[in-house]
Design a protein around this motif. Structure first.
Motif, PDB file in Angstrom:
ATOM      1  N   ALA A  92       0.838  -1.204   0.000  1.00 52.75           N
ATOM      2  CA  ALA A  92       0.000   0.000   0.000  1.00 52.75           C
ATOM      3  C   ALA A  92       0.870   1.250   0.000  1.00 52.75           C
ATOM      4  O   ALA A  92       1.896   1.315   0.687  1.00 52.75           O
ATOM      5  CB  ALA A  92      -0.908   0.000   1.221  1.00 52.75           C
ATOM      6  N   GLY A  93       0.441   2.247  -0.766  1.00 47.06           N
ATOM      7  CA  GLY A  93       1.189   3.504  -0.796  1.00 47.06           C
ATOM      8  C   GLY A  93       0.565   4.487  -1.762  1.00 47.06           C
ATOM      9  O   GLY A  93      -0.305   4.133  -2.561  1.00 47.06           O
ATOM     10  N   VAL A  94       1.013   5.726  -1.672  1.00 44.78           N
ATOM     11  CA  VAL A  94       0.545   6.785  -2.563  1.00 44.78           C
ATOM     12  C   VAL A  94       1.745   7.597  -3.043  1.00 44.78           C
ATOM     13  O   VAL A  94       2.808   7.586  -2.415  1.00 44.78           O
ATOM     14  CB  VAL A  94      -0.453   7.731  -1.860  1.00 44.78           C
ATOM     15  N   THR A  95       1.545   8.304  -4.161  1.00 41.81           N
ATOM     16  CA  THR A  95       2.596   9.213  -4.630  1.00 41.81           C
ATOM     17  C   THR A  95       2.798  10.353  -3.641  1.00 41.81           C
ATOM     18  O   THR A  95       3.919  10.797  -3.405  1.00 41.81           O
ATOM     19  CB  THR A  95       2.230   9.781  -6.010  1.00 41.81           C
ATOM     20  N   GLU A 114       2.587   9.671   6.581  1.00 39.38           N
ATOM     21  CA  GLU A 114       1.576   8.862   7.270  1.00 39.38           C
ATOM     22  C   GLU A 114       1.233   7.611   6.475  1.00 39.38           C
ATOM     23  O   GLU A 114       1.161   6.501   7.026  1.00 39.38           O
ATOM     24  CB  GLU A 114       0.310   9.702   7.482  1.00 39.38           C
ATOM     25  N   VAL A 115       1.023   7.764   5.175  1.00 38.93           N
ATOM     26  CA  VAL A 115       0.627   6.637   4.337  1.00 38.93           C
ATOM     27  C   VAL A 115       1.818   5.776   3.943  1.00 38.93           C
ATOM     28  O   VAL A 115       1.751   4.539   3.986  1.00 38.93           O
ATOM     29  CB  VAL A 115      -0.104   7.140   3.075  1.00 38.93           C
ATOM     30  N   ASP A 116       2.921   6.394   3.556  1.00 34.63           N
ATOM     31  CA  ASP A 116       4.027   5.654   2.953  1.00 34.63           C
ATOM     32  C   ASP A 116       5.064   5.134   3.936  1.00 34.63           C
ATOM     33  O   ASP A 116       5.869   4.276   3.567  1.00 34.63           O
ATOM     34  CB  ASP A 116       4.713   6.529   1.898  1.00 34.63           C
ATOM     35  N   LEU A 117       5.061   5.613   5.157  1.00 33.01           N
ATOM     36  CA  LEU A 117       6.009   5.110   6.155  1.00 33.01           C
ATOM     37  C   LEU A 117       5.302   4.602   7.408  1.00 33.01           C
ATOM     38  O   LEU A 117       5.481   3.449   7.806  1.00 33.01           O
ATOM     39  CB  LEU A 117       7.021   6.192   6.524  1.00 33.01           C
ATOM     40  N   VAL A 152      13.538  15.741  -7.352  1.00 34.20           N
ATOM     41  CA  VAL A 152      13.289  17.031  -6.704  1.00 34.20           C
ATOM     42  C   VAL A 152      11.810  17.394  -6.610  1.00 34.20           C
ATOM     43  O   VAL A 152      11.423  18.232  -5.805  1.00 34.20           O
ATOM     44  CB  VAL A 152      14.044  18.171  -7.421  1.00 34.20           C
ATOM     45  N   ASP A 153      10.958  16.759  -7.436  1.00 36.19           N
ATOM     46  CA  ASP A 153       9.549  17.134  -7.439  1.00 36.19           C
ATOM     47  C   ASP A 153       8.660  16.198  -6.630  1.00 36.19           C
ATOM     48  O   ASP A 153       7.442  16.311  -6.672  1.00 36.19           O
ATOM     49  CB  ASP A 153       9.023  17.228  -8.876  1.00 36.19           C
ATOM     50  N   GLU A 154       9.253  15.269  -5.881  1.00 38.77           N
ATOM     51  CA  GLU A 154       8.459  14.375  -5.030  1.00 38.77           C
ATOM     52  C   GLU A 154       9.250  13.972  -3.778  1.00 38.77           C
ATOM     53  O   GLU A 154       9.317  12.814  -3.399  1.00 38.77           O
ATOM     54  CB  GLU A 154       7.986  13.148  -5.808  1.00 38.77           C
TER      55      GLU A 154
END
Length: 266
Positions: A92-95, A114-117, A152-154
């Motif tokens: 599970a994850g989001v950009t 919160e979502v990715d870690l 650099v953009d994320e």
């Protein structure tokens, strides 16, 4: 190859599509019993229909992994139906928040982490006790090329995925001696709904179609991907399947890149 996971209980997060769905398909084919979770009930039901497994082999559970209560209920339902998870694949994850650093506020950072870690932290915490008690377990967390090669953009996503890699290494040292093996898989530019959305946005901005957006993205943003295409979710799932299997009994604390050479360093 016999992965040696027949009747093992596997929990797969982010299972409604992409890498999570492809992993669930592989694990079911190898004889595992799969608990599949996502927060979108309709998408999860569609994934279950697509997989076509019997109810005694596949259990869908709707859960929001940013909610400790949902995570606890998820693992409780898995245990009641199949037994405690012996395998965890956290896909599970989001950009998350995108833009240059000075354009992203605290809320964007907090939501992405919160979502990715932190979701990974919660799910691992929830399954770790029974694995330790059993003296065995397999945990695979999905990281990303971005964790070691930030863009650099994320940057919130990059920082979160770097955190996942650090988490994996620490967990592997702490619990490997107890038989719980923890590894990471780091894909790059896989054909999933997440990258579809990225490419559709790029296409809209450039007044072109998705195929041209993919071609230009590969040329301009991912020039080291030697295969010059997006990866397939099944190609990532194949590596995950190995890592959760008995064939990977001496693999712990590793980061497997499935990126067509995108990461520039050795």
């Amino acid at each position: 190859m016999d992965l040696g996971i027949t009747d093992r209980v596997a929990l797969v997060t982010g299972g409604d599509s992409g890498i999570g769905l492809a992993t669930a398909r592989l694990l079911l084919a190898e004889g595992a019993r799969v608990v599949l979770t996502d927060q979108d009930a309709d998408a999860l039901n569609a994934a279950v229909a697509d997989l076509g497994a019997a109810p005694d082999r596949l259990l869908p559970v709707v859960a929001d992994l940013t909610s400790p209560g949902d995570v606890a209920a998820l693992v409780e339902r898995a245990g009641a139906a199949f037994g405690a998870p012996e395998i965890l694949v956290h896909a599970a994850g989001v950009t998350g928040a995108q833009g240059l650093f000075h354009e992203i506020d605290d809320e964007g950072w907090a939501r992405t982490i919160e979502v990715d870690l932190l979701a990974a932290v919660r799910v691992v915490r929830a399954v770790l006790g029974p694995m330790r008690a059993a003296g065995r377990g397999r945990i695979v967390l999905l990281a990303s090329e971005d964790g070691v090669q930030p863009y650099v953009d994320e940057l919130p996503y990059c920082a979160a995925k770097a955190g996942v890699l650090s988490l994996v290494k620490g967990l592997s040292k702490g619990y490997g001696p107890e038989g719980v093996l923890v590894n990471a898989v780091s894909p790059a530019f896989i054909a999933t709904p997440m990258t579809d959305a990225m490419m559709d946005k790029r296409a809209d901005e450039r007044g072109t179609d998705r195929d041209e957006a993919i071609r230009s993205f590969l040329d301009e943003e991912r020039p080291l991907m030697a295969l010059k295409r997006r990866g397939e979710a099944a190609e990532v799932a194949a590596v995950i399947g190995f890592l959760v299997s008995e064939r990977a009994s001496f693999v712990n604390g590793s980061n497997y890149r499935v990126d067509a050479g995108s990461v520039a360093t050795i």
